[in-house]
Motif scaffolding. Structure first.
Motif, PDB file in Angstrom:
ATOM      1  N   ARG A 115      21.597  10.976  45.209  1.00  0.00           N
ATOM      2  CA  ARG A 115      21.643  11.776  44.355  1.00  0.00           C
ATOM      3  C   ARG A 115      20.716  12.990  44.114  1.00  0.00           C
ATOM      4  O   ARG A 115      21.094  14.324  44.109  1.00  0.00           O
ATOM      5  CB  ARG A 115      21.895  11.058  43.220  1.00  0.00           C
ATOM      6  N   ILE A 116      19.345  12.742  44.246  1.00  0.00           N
ATOM      7  CA  ILE A 116      18.383  13.607  44.118  1.00  0.00           C
ATOM      8  C   ILE A 116      18.312  14.638  45.239  1.00  0.00           C
ATOM      9  O   ILE A 116      18.358  15.791  44.876  1.00  0.00           O
ATOM     10  CB  ILE A 116      16.840  12.903  44.200  1.00  0.00           C
ATOM     11  N   VAL A 117      18.538  14.242  46.569  1.00  0.00           N
ATOM     12  CA  VAL A 117      18.690  15.172  47.657  1.00  0.00           C
ATOM     13  C   VAL A 117      20.060  16.184  47.744  1.00  0.00           C
ATOM     14  O   VAL A 117      19.929  17.354  47.608  1.00  0.00           O
ATOM     15  CB  VAL A 117      18.822  14.370  49.007  1.00  0.00           C
ATOM     16  N   ALA A 118      21.230  15.417  47.075  1.00  0.00           N
ATOM     17  CA  ALA A 118      22.385  16.192  47.089  1.00  0.00           C
ATOM     18  C   ALA A 118      22.278  17.149  46.052  1.00  0.00           C
ATOM     19  O   ALA A 118      22.802  18.405  46.083  1.00  0.00           O
ATOM     20  CB  ALA A 118      23.587  15.267  46.835  1.00  0.00           C
ATOM     21  N   ASP A 119      21.528  17.056  44.813  1.00  0.00           N
ATOM     22  CA  ASP A 119      21.432  17.698  43.796  1.00  0.00           C
ATOM     23  C   ASP A 119      20.576  18.935  44.223  1.00  0.00           C
ATOM     24  O   ASP A 119      21.003  20.179  43.999  1.00  0.00           O
ATOM     25  CB  ASP A 119      20.919  17.237  42.405  1.00  0.00           C
ATOM     26  N   LEU A 120      19.377  18.731  45.095  1.00  0.00           N
ATOM     27  CA  LEU A 120      18.755  19.861  45.497  1.00  0.00           C
ATOM     28  C   LEU A 120      19.430  20.544  46.418  1.00  0.00           C
ATOM     29  O   LEU A 120      19.138  21.911  46.292  1.00  0.00           O
ATOM     30  CB  LEU A 120      17.280  19.054  46.080  1.00  0.00           C
ATOM     31  N   VAL A 121      20.172  20.185  47.426  1.00  0.00           N
ATOM     32  CA  VAL A 121      20.748  21.021  48.444  1.00  0.00           C
ATOM     33  C   VAL A 121      21.731  21.698  47.436  1.00  0.00           C
ATOM     34  O   VAL A 121      21.865  22.880  47.846  1.00  0.00           O
ATOM     35  CB  VAL A 121      21.491  20.122  49.459  1.00  0.00           C
ATOM     36  N   ARG A 122      22.373  21.091  46.721  1.00  0.00           N
ATOM     37  CA  ARG A 122      23.452  22.043  46.009  1.00  0.00           C
ATOM     38  C   ARG A 122      22.919  23.157  45.222  1.00  0.00           C
ATOM     39  O   ARG A 122      23.767  24.301  45.290  1.00  0.00           O
ATOM     40  CB  ARG A 122      24.466  21.161  45.029  1.00  0.00           C
ATOM     41  N   ALA A 123      21.815  22.890  44.775  1.00  0.00           N
ATOM     42  CA  ALA A 123      21.305  24.044  43.932  1.00  0.00           C
ATOM     43  C   ALA A 123      20.818  25.276  44.675  1.00  0.00           C
ATOM     44  O   ALA A 123      20.871  26.405  44.396  1.00  0.00           O
ATOM     45  CB  ALA A 123      19.995  23.488  43.224  1.00  0.00           C
ATOM     46  N   LYS A 124      20.610  24.879  46.165  1.00  0.00           N
ATOM     47  CA  LYS A 124      20.588  26.075  46.998  1.00  0.00           C
ATOM     48  C   LYS A 124      21.693  26.677  47.659  1.00  0.00           C
ATOM     49  O   LYS A 124      21.807  27.732  48.430  1.00  0.00           O
ATOM     50  CB  LYS A 124      19.695  25.433  48.266  1.00  0.00           C
ATOM     51  N   GLU A 125      22.967  26.341  46.755  1.00  0.00           N
ATOM     52  CA  GLU A 125      24.289  26.722  47.585  1.00  0.00           C
ATOM     53  C   GLU A 125      24.357  27.067  49.011  1.00  0.00           C
ATOM     54  O   GLU A 125      24.634  27.917  49.454  1.00  0.00           O
ATOM     55  CB  GLU A 125      24.412  28.427  46.738  1.00  0.00           C
ATOM     56  N   THR A 126      24.124  25.875  49.641  1.00  0.00           N
ATOM     57  CA  THR A 126      24.434  25.826  50.926  1.00  0.00           C
ATOM     58  C   THR A 126      25.408  24.514  51.385  1.00  0.00           C
ATOM     59  O   THR A 126      25.195  23.573  50.605  1.00  0.00           O
ATOM     60  CB  THR A 126      23.152  25.811  52.005  1.00  0.00           C
ATOM     61  N   ASP A 127      26.034  24.520  52.599  1.00  0.00           N
ATOM     62  CA  ASP A 127      26.927  23.493  52.939  1.00  0.00           C
ATOM     63  C   ASP A 127      26.420  23.054  54.009  1.00  0.00           C
ATOM     64  O   ASP A 127      27.151  22.000  54.654  1.00  0.00           O
ATOM     65  CB  ASP A 127      28.269  23.806  52.880  1.00  0.00           C
ATOM     66  N   GLU A 128      25.230  23.313  54.688  1.00  0.00           N
ATOM     67  CA  GLU A 128      24.860  22.549  56.016  1.00  0.00           C
ATOM     68  C   GLU A 128      23.267  22.500  55.796  1.00  0.00           C
ATOM     69  O   GLU A 128      22.571  23.707  55.351  1.00  0.00           O
ATOM     70  CB  GLU A 128      25.342  23.561  56.974  1.00  0.00           C
ATOM     71  N   VAL A 129      22.832  21.627  56.091  1.00  0.00           N
ATOM     72  CA  VAL A 129      21.284  21.233  56.151  1.00  0.00           C
ATOM     73  C   VAL A 129      20.816  20.722  57.431  1.00  0.00           C
ATOM     74  O   VAL A 129      21.800  20.195  58.252  1.00  0.00           O
ATOM     75  CB  VAL A 129      20.692  20.373  55.001  1.00  0.00           C
ATOM     76  N   VAL A 130      19.609  21.132  58.287  1.00  0.00           N
ATOM     77  CA  VAL A 130      19.152  20.372  59.474  1.00  0.00           C
ATOM     78  C   VAL A 130      18.333  19.472  58.981  1.00  0.00           C
ATOM     79  O   VAL A 130      17.579  19.236  58.009  1.00  0.00           O
ATOM     80  CB  VAL A 130      18.660  21.658  60.263  1.00  0.00           C
ATOM     81  N   LYS A 131      18.269  18.457  60.107  1.00  0.00           N
ATOM     82  CA  LYS A 131      17.352  17.160  59.658  1.00  0.00           C
ATOM     83  C   LYS A 131      16.594  16.885  60.796  1.00  0.00           C
ATOM     84  O   LYS A 131      17.015  16.948  62.043  1.00  0.00           O
ATOM     85  CB  LYS A 131      18.443  15.983  59.523  1.00  0.00           C
TER      86      LYS A 131
END
Lengths: 505, 261
Positions: A126-142
């Motif tokens: 939940r924490i990670v998803a919220d942080l990513v969504r706040a950046k308005e992106t739909d792709e992250v690298v890992k």
């Protein structure tokens, strides 16, 4: 120095392999709970054992890494002292974990990072998803991370419409094949290079159509594919090998450089870390940076070591979040018998020397943590009834190589006792049979006279022996005689022979 | 020396040739062997399968039976098994402490401190590596996991074997790899155990040896069962059986019943 990617050769030929039909390259699928999935260990092992290609892949790969590891460990004159030091530092960390975690939080925050606490997988995701969504992106690298594997982060993000792209070569192979890792360090160890070529051709849209199974070509294809991702990603997600409490420094060690790309290029970096990954001071890294690469890849030093402390204006990610994950770890910590499992630095040395892992591979363990360490860690983290503590002959090879001296065989025995206790509360048919057998054996083996009579019982089997051997016994003896003969029991037990001899004197 | 023999339950019932050979060997070396008849089992199977409560009476019986060694009535206890010695040394105290029997746990420690696996007794306690044996055969040695790692016997068994007249010791590929027995592992994970056994059998056959030896009849029962099923003709023999063989009283690999006199 070359890095072993878990890609043993299968066939020398080029071009598409004859058995690479579409759809045959998929893996085991993505389970609901990455910590605990699939069939029982004996059943999953049986299926794996029937796959001869898998056994060859694993045998070749583990033998290669074992040999390399033994050679480079042999070069270090104070290896045993280093193991003692590593174990002592970890014991110290576990003894004052709350205090050290607060120190870490304070120092990360002071240097511009943000610390989040997650009790379980759902909270962390939940924490990670919220942080990513706040950046308005739909792709992250890992960058490859066991902690995010453990919580199923990629799947959780996918449900939010966010694609998480694995950038570790082996992890990318696993992801493309809709598979699960089968090794902590070499996630695609169960695949050979021809399978990898076929996976790329089938699942990686921008793979060169004339791709061969030469490791360098495979690596270059992945590199071209990933470069576009690195350059466009706004957010990266990493794990951490170590976190230094008194400086707030995080560290990732790796072989490929993909991690460093994730750690430096995107604007936002999110690190998910198990709370046991702490070391108290920067000096402590000295010990682990010697122990880890030699134990894991059999290298004197890993090619890339990245460290970062908070954020630096104008250089690297401008936003840094650290998610501290419990997910059962405090439960393990509370268990005196098993807590040293939290010493684990995820080097995989125990997997590579384990004769059981070598035969059945990682998927049989039904967890992101396979092999000997998984057999003790998984049941402790989940707290569920498990057959993993029995997935070992207690041969001790794992304890011998563990760089932080986790006495895995002794913990396995402790956990078996716990399994017996758990089985006592809700026994199935198998539990009842074992209990009855063990009780009867205990009765017969606790007294010399009773044992004298019991020891004569096998003699009756002489009636069914032929030429000194027994080839078939009824159940449960059939479990033995299915694969092995039993020698004919002797006419006379040792103690009867001794008594006779004493009488003659 | 007066040496008490812990025959082990499996050898007592199934492979008496091993404890008989220990008796022959130690008497030949001029020592007195005692067999306390109250003994039964060390408790390893129960402990390693997780049945700690059921292990308690078994362990108590072992400790009580061998307690005289702590009082000096015997000089040592010898066990023809690495894994049973390992259990006596590393598990018995733990079982008794866990059962809330601190005095018996201390007694267990005192017994364990004077208990030795056969090669340890010969080399470390009695100070011999050449026991005057004669065994003119091609032999390969499997270092059992518990002898190797739990006890750390090192190369003592090989030193003993190399001193045997006429014996040709041939190296075993992947020698330190587990044979897959693991006590109840061979039943609980029968398929995996069989796969490990296949590899061990193939490596033994590769040596061209007539005899496979080890310090533990449980591993030998497993590997020997595989060697027999594969029709290899390779004979499993305990280290003690080879060391008991002399020119005057030779032991032939094919003889199973009568080993000693």
């Amino acid at each position: 120095m070359s890095t072993f990617l878990g890609m043993p050769a299968m066939r020398a030929g080029r071009g598409p392999s004859p058995d690479a039909a579409p759809g045959t390259l998929g893996g085991v699928g993505r389970p609901e709970d990455p910590l605990h999935w699939g069939a029982t260990f004996p059943d999953a092992a049986k299926a794996a054992l029937e796959n001869e290609q898998l056994r060859r892949n694993l045998g070749n790969a583990t033998r290669t890494i074992r040999t390399k590891r033994a050679r480079v460990v042999g070069e270090v004159p104070d290896w045993e002292a280093l193991r003692d030091a590593g174990s002592a530092i970890k014991a110290d960390v576990l003894a004052r974990l709350p205090e050290l975690l607060e120190t870490l939080e304070r120092n990360v925050t002071a240097r511009g990072g943000v610390v989040h606490w997650a009790r379980d997988a759902a909270e962390a995701n939940r924490i990670v998803a919220d942080l990513v969504r706040a950046k308005e992106t739909d792709e992250v690298v890992k960058v490859k991370s066991m902690a995010t594997q453990e919580i199923g982060l990629n799947e959780a993000l996918a449900e939010e419409g966010i694609a998480a792209v694995e950038t570790d070569l082996a992890e990318l192979i696993v992801q493309l094949a809709d598979d699960m890792p089968s090794h902590i360090l070499v996630p695609a160890i169960h695949r050979n290079r021809t399978e990898i070529r076929d996976i790329f051709l089938e699942r990686m849209a921008d793979a060169p159509p004339d791709l061969t199974d030469v490791p360098r070509e495979l690596a270059m294809a992945a590199r071209a594919h990933l470069r576009r991702k690195f350059l466009s990603a706004k957010v990266a997600i990493s794990g951490a090998n170590f976190a230094v409490a008194d400086t707030g420094t995080l560290a990732v060690v790796e072989s490929e450089g993909n991690g460093r790309m994730c750690l430096t290029l995107p604007e936002t970096l999110i690190t998910v870390m198990g709370i046991e990954k702490l070391v108290p001071t920067f000096d402590d890294l000295e010990v682990f940076l010697q122990l880890l690469p030699r134990s894991s890849t059999g290298e004197r030093m890993n090619p890339y070591t990245s460290m970062w402390t908070g954020v630096t204006p104008g250089d690297g990610p401008q936003e840094f979040h650290l998610v501290l994950l419990d997910n059962g770890r405090t439960k393990v910590l509370a268990d005196e018998a098993g807590r040293s499992a939290l010493h684990c630095i995820r080097c995989s040395a125990c997997l590579n020397v384990c004769p059981v892992y070598e035969r059945v591979g990682g998927h049989a363990y039904g967890s992101v943590y396979p092999g000997p360490i998984g057999a003790i860690l998984t049941p402790q983290l989940t707290g569920e009834k498990s057959d993993l503590p029995y997935a070992s002959t207690l041969c001790g090879a794992c304890y011998e190589v563990c760089p932080v001296k986790i006495d895995i065989p002794s913990i396995l025995v402790e956990l078996r006792a716990r399994e017996v206790a758990l089985a006592g509360s809700a026994p199935d048919a198998g539990d009842r049979v074992w209990k009855a057998a063990m009780k009867a054996a205990s009765f017969a083996m606790a007294d010399g006279d009773r044992f004298r009579r019991a020891a004569r019982v096998p003699r009756a089997l002489r009636a069914i022996s032929r030429h000194g051997v027994i080839k078939r016994l009824p159940f449960p003896g059939s479990l033995w005689t299915r694969s092995r003969d039993l020698p004919e029991p002797p006419k006379q037990t040792f103690r009867d022979w001794w008594a006779e001899r004493e009488d003659e004197r | 020396m007066r040496i008490a023999l812990a025959a082990t339950c499996i050898a007592d019932a199934m492979f008496p040739q091993a404890p008989k050979a220990v008796v022959t060997l130690l008497e030949r070396l001029g020592h007195e062997v005692v067999f306390p008849p109250a003994q039964a089992c060390c408790g390893q199977m129960h402990v390693n399968t997780g049945y700690l409560a059921e292990a308690v009476p078994v362990v108590r019986n072992h400790v009580r039976t061998f307690a005289p060694v702590a009082d000096g009535e015997w000089d040592a206890v010898v066990v023809p098994s690495g894994s049973c010695t390992g259990s006596i040394r590393h598990q018995q105290r733990m079982v008794l402490e866990g059962a809330g029997l601190p005095a018996e746990a201390r007694a267990a420690t005192a017994v364990a401190e004077r208990t030795y696996e056969l090669s340890e007794l010969l080399v470390d306690v009695l100070g011999v590596t050449d026991v005057g044996a004669w065994f003119p055969h091609r032999v390969t040695y499997h270092p059992t996991c518990h002898s190797l790692r739990m006890l750390g016997v090192g190369d003592k068994p090989e030193r003993l074997l190399r001193a045997v007249e006429g014996l040709e010791l041939v190296p075993l590929e992947q020698a330190e790899g587990c044979c897959g027995f693991g006590g109840t592992f061979s039943l609980k994970n029968a398929d995996t155990s069989a796969a490990m056994l296949d590899d061990k059998v193939a490596n033994v056959v590769e040596t061209g040896a007539e005899v496979l030896t080890a310090g533990d009849w449980s591993c030998l029962m497993h590997i020997g069962g595989g060697l027999s099923r594969a029709g290899t003709g390779v004979r499993p023999m305990h280290l003690g059986e080879i060391l008991a063989s002399t020119r005057e009283a030779p032991v032939h690999p094919a003889d199973r019943e009568e080993v000693s006199r």
